[in-house]
Design an enzyme around this catalytic site. Structure first.
Site, PDB file in Angstrom:
ATOM      1  N   HIS A 120      33.679  30.316  49.871  1.00 51.81           N
ATOM      2  CA  HIS A 120      32.962  31.085  48.851  1.00 51.81           C
ATOM      3  C   HIS A 120      33.811  31.046  47.569  1.00 51.81           C
ATOM      4  O   HIS A 120      35.038  30.969  47.643  1.00 51.81           O
ATOM      5  CB  HIS A 120      32.829  32.515  49.379  1.00 51.81           C
ATOM      6  CG  HIS A 120      31.974  33.423  48.565  1.00 51.81           C
ATOM      7  ND1 HIS A 120      32.434  34.042  47.429  1.00 51.81           N
ATOM      8  CD2 HIS A 120      30.694  33.842  48.729  1.00 51.81           C
ATOM      9  CE1 HIS A 120      31.472  34.812  46.939  1.00 51.81           C
ATOM     10  NE2 HIS A 120      30.399  34.706  47.711  1.00 51.81           N
ATOM     11  N   ASP A 197      39.410  34.850  55.180  1.00 55.90           N
ATOM     12  CA  ASP A 197      38.303  35.555  54.539  1.00 55.90           C
ATOM     13  C   ASP A 197      37.284  35.846  55.644  1.00 55.90           C
ATOM     14  O   ASP A 197      36.542  34.957  56.066  1.00 55.90           O
ATOM     15  CB  ASP A 197      37.714  34.657  53.451  1.00 55.90           C
ATOM     16  CG  ASP A 197      36.375  35.180  52.942  1.00 55.90           C
ATOM     17  OD1 ASP A 197      35.914  36.231  53.418  1.00 55.90           O
ATOM     18  OD2 ASP A 197      35.791  34.519  52.065  1.00 55.90           O
ATOM     19  N   CYS A 364      27.167  30.897  46.006  1.00 55.86           N
ATOM     20  CA  CYS A 364      28.558  31.024  45.536  1.00 55.86           C
ATOM     21  C   CYS A 364      29.460  30.035  46.273  1.00 55.86           C
ATOM     22  O   CYS A 364      30.585  30.374  46.668  1.00 55.86           O
ATOM     23  CB  CYS A 364      29.093  32.447  45.704  1.00 55.86           C
ATOM     24  SG  CYS A 364      28.187  33.654  44.773  1.00 55.86           S
TER      25      CYS A 364
HETATM   26  C1  PLP Z   1      32.520  34.065  52.975  1.00 62.74           C
HETATM   27  C2  PLP Z   1      32.458  35.053  51.854  1.00 62.74           C
HETATM   28  N1  PLP Z   1      33.579  35.398  51.229  1.00 62.74           N
HETATM   29  C3  PLP Z   1      33.601  36.294  50.243  1.00 62.74           C
HETATM   30  C4  PLP Z   1      32.454  36.894  49.810  1.00 62.74           C
HETATM   31  C5  PLP Z   1      32.517  37.876  48.690  1.00 62.74           C
HETATM   32  O1  PLP Z   1      32.167  39.136  49.148  1.00 62.74           O
HETATM   33  P1  PLP Z   1      32.062  40.336  48.104  1.00 62.74           P
HETATM   34  O2  PLP Z   1      31.009  39.954  47.124  1.00 62.74           O
HETATM   35  O3  PLP Z   1      31.678  41.502  48.940  1.00 62.74           O
HETATM   36  O4  PLP Z   1      33.383  40.472  47.469  1.00 62.74           O
HETATM   37  C6  PLP Z   1      31.237  36.573  50.418  1.00 62.74           C
HETATM   38  C7  PLP Z   1      29.979  37.163  49.954  1.00 62.74           C
HETATM   39  O5  PLP Z   1      28.900  36.734  50.247  1.00 62.74           O
HETATM   40  C8  PLP Z   1      31.240  35.624  51.466  1.00 62.74           C
HETATM   41  O6  PLP Z   1      30.124  35.273  52.088  1.00 62.74           O
END
Ligand code: PLP
Length: 409
Positions: A120, A197, A364
């Site tokens: 992401h 993550d 994203c």
């Molecule tokens: C794999 C992953 N990492 C990070 C994030 C970011 O999460 P947040 O927007 O809650 O910070 C997301 C959000 O969809 C995600 O799917």
């Protein structure tokens, strides 16, 4: 076995434009059970005050509520101590904290940060910023067509130059479950730290940070039944102790002089300003709710839903599904797909008219999209409260998409 989780989620009984809501965008954010909503309401009705600061009873109650949330979160992921739990706004802020505090203090010119191509943006962009500043570079682990990271990629890319390996527990596009224990071991074998993550992992799979030997792990409350605005950074105490603060200001100091300051001990060192106590209370209740259902039940329901959805989607001509389609053990309940000849935004709009809420876009994850030579995909994602009946409505609606846009079938 907890039988009726669906009735605990009031929003799922709503109708939109006369159609029952079919919520299939759980990877973006989960819905919230009534117990979480009530706990947050109770906190604001009965216990709200600024924690730590007050010498009066109400402030002590708010502090206790916040610290109880920290303790329960530590137990939930098997951290060695609540001091290793830093509350953030979300996964993004937690990953930024690691990049700016840990990354900036250890990286030197010529060092490498290893990321997977399916990360992401929140696990890419902070590293790009810090790499630029320190003269380090980013090396990507390229996934195979099903989204798995090949073992040879790990062996080739994780080298003596690697200082940080940061990967997602589960891909938010392809749903691939990455072998994080193995990746952490490889990182440690070259003396690098491992950042996980778990934004898409912990809502579906249990996490034991000690068993994994993870150095850092990040997740968002809102993807696991809690309110938005509360996230978690887990870090090993010895690493967090060595790291400089990220944000500075109130609550994170020990003493402030005219020209300098000393900092509070963990975890407060990393929590500048008034914290989100209501969010932490919601997270605590969400954890209690997940514990009550149990990960095994969650996994069983979601695996069943995923298998069913894949089976039904494969029957529809002109649907291309990305990632693993035959083994629901190595994939999560996130399914990206496209309808041939149709932009995924159109697919999402047509489904929306039938009350089916799905996501479409680059999710994203633009480097992954470019790598897969895709502009965008449509994406459905399930939680344990979804049903096969909802999948039937989704697939019935999906069958209409090409016809609506003037194709013969
Ligand atoms: C794999 C992953 N990492 C990070 C994030 C970011 O999460 P947040 O927007 O809650 O910070 C997301 C959000 O969809 C995600 O799917």
């Amino acid at each position: 076995m907890y039988n009726k989780p669906r009735n605990d989620f009031p929003i799922l009984n709503n109708t939109y434009n006369g159609k029952p809501l079919i919520y299939l965008d759980n990877a973006a954010t989960s819905q919230k059970p009534i117990s979480v909503l009530k706990a947050v309401e109770k906190y604001y009705k009965e216990e709200n005050a600024n924690p730590y600061r007050g010498l009066y009873q109400l402030s002590v109650k708010a502090t206790d509520a916040y610290e109880e949330a920290r303790t329960i979160t530590a137990e939930f992921i098997h951290a060695a101590s609540p001091k290793e739990i830093i509350f953030t706004r979300n996964t993004t802020e937690a990953l930024n904290l690691i990049a700016y505090s840990y990354g900036r203090s250890v990286l030197q010119s010529g060092d490498e940060i290893v990321l997977s191509i399916s990360e992401h943006h929140s696990n890419i962009v902070p590293w790009q910023q810090v790499a630029k500043e320190k003269g380090a570079s980013i090396s990507f682990l390229y996934v195979d067509p099903l989204g798995h990271i090949p073992e040879e990629e790990l062996d080739k890319k994780i080298t003596k130059r690697t200082k940080i390996v940061a990967v997602a527990h589960v891909s938010n596009v392809l749903g691939t479950i990455h072998p994080i224990k193995n990746i952490i071991e490889k990182a440690h074998s070259v003396g690098a730290v491992a950042v996980i993550d778990s934004a898409q992992g912990i809502p579906h799979y249990p996490v034991d940070v000690q068993e994994l030997e993870a150095d850092f792990l990040a997740f968002s409350g809102h993807k696991m039944l809690a309110p938005m605005g509360i996230g978690v950074l887990y870090g090993k105490e010895e690493l967090l102790n060595q790291m400089p603060p990220f944000l500075t200001g109130g609550e994170m100091i020990e003493y402030v002089y005219e020209q300098e300051a000393t900092f509070a001990a963990l975890p407060n060192k990393f929590e500048a300003g008034t914290p989100n106590v209501g969010g932490a209370v919601g997270l605590l209740e969400a954890i209690k709710y997940m514990n009550k259902i149990g990960y095994q039940t969650i996994e069983n329901i979601e695996e069943d839903l995923t298998e069913y959805a894949l089976k039904e989607m494969k029957k529809i001509p002109d649907i291309k599904i990305y990632g693993e389609t035959n083994n629901s053990k190595t994939r999560c309940s996130v399914i990206s797909f496209n309808v041939e000849g149709v932009h995924p935004h159109d697919t999402a709009s047509i489904l929306d008219a039938d009350g089916v809420a799905i996501r479409a876009g680059h999710h994203c994850a633009q480097p992954l999209m470019k790598y897969l030579d895709l502009a965008a995909t449509a994406r459905i994602s399930f939680n344990f409260y979804n049903t096969k009946e909802e999948i039937d409505v989704f697939t019935d609606s999906l069958k209409k998409v090409r016809r609506w846009l003037g194709y013969g079938n």
